[in-house]
Design an enzyme around this catalytic site. Structure first.
Site, short mmCIF file in Angstrom:
data_model
loop_
_atom_site.label_atom_id
_atom_site.label_comp_id
_atom_site.label_asym_id
_atom_site.label_seq_id
_atom_site.Cartn_x
_atom_site.Cartn_y
_atom_site.Cartn_z
N HIS A 195 -1.74 -1.38 -10.33
CA HIS A 195 -0.60 -1.98 -11.03
C HIS A 195 0.70 -1.78 -10.27
O HIS A 195 1.78 -1.94 -10.83
CB HIS A 195 -0.47 -1.42 -12.46
S1 FES Z 1 -0.48 1.82 -11.20
FE1 FES Z 1 -1.88 1.65 -12.85
S2 FES Z 1 -3.46 3.02 -12.31
FE2 FES Z 1 -2.03 3.22 -10.70
#
Ligand code: FES
Length: 183
Positions: free
Chosen positions: A148
């Protein structure tokens, strides 16, 4: 989603250029060639259950290189930081950090070049990239979590993205100049 996260972690793990499973109180040495140490060093079930400490020789980890290992079933990164990476970590205004910690709080005095952190993103647990040669290290010369988009700096502190916390530092101590005991 948990499934997607697991898949990503597995893929990332396969890409690792150095992956070590270490045995209890076993001294781990690293060569230039990837050597699967799992069978020789994997602790027996009783040792795993006891969570015994592990000893690690940092000497073979070249400046700029990082390794991975497991302790108590958790992934740990050990990075031999470059001077540039240390300077960048020290230059940060701690007040601007999401999880404020100085670099000095995250390393052992006199051993600033070595950073030891747990290796799972504090967002949803993916394994950030930044250990293997050619890996993206994010915007802050540390690690980048592709799940993410979390960016960790060269001190393992969260600098950008959804992760809420720094990569935690496990309990460890130096027992010689370049030897540590984790646990
Ligand atoms: S940014 Fe979501 S698990 Fe690493």
């Amino acid at each position: 989603m948990a499934h997607a996260t697991d898949t990503k972690s597995t893929e990332t793990t396969r890409r690792d250029f150095l992956m070590l499973a270490t045995g209890a109180a076993g001294v781990v040495g690293l060569g230039a060639v990837v050597v699967p140490l799992v069978s020789q060093l994997a602790p027996d079930a009783q040792t795993v259950a006891a969570g015994a400490p592990i000893d690690l020789d940092l000497t073979p980890i070249a400046e700029g290189q990082a390794i991975k290992l497991f302790w108590r079933g958790k992934l740990i990164f050990v990075r031999h930081r470059t001077k540039k990476e240390i300077e960048e970590a020290r230059a940060v205004d701690v007040a601007t950090l999401k999880d404020p910690q100085t670099d000095a709080q995250r390393v052992k005095a006199g051993h600033d070049q070595f950073l030891v952190v747990y290796g799972n993103c504090t967002h949803l647990g993916c394994v950030p990239l930044g250990n293997a040669p050619g890996d993206p290290k994010g915007d802050f010369d540390g690690w980048f979590c592709p799940c993410h988009g979390s960016h960790y700096d060269s001190s393992g502190r969260i600098r950008k993205g959804p992760a809420p916390l720094n990569l935690p530092v496990p309990p460890y101590a130096f027992n010689a100049d370049a030897k540590i005991r984790i646990g």
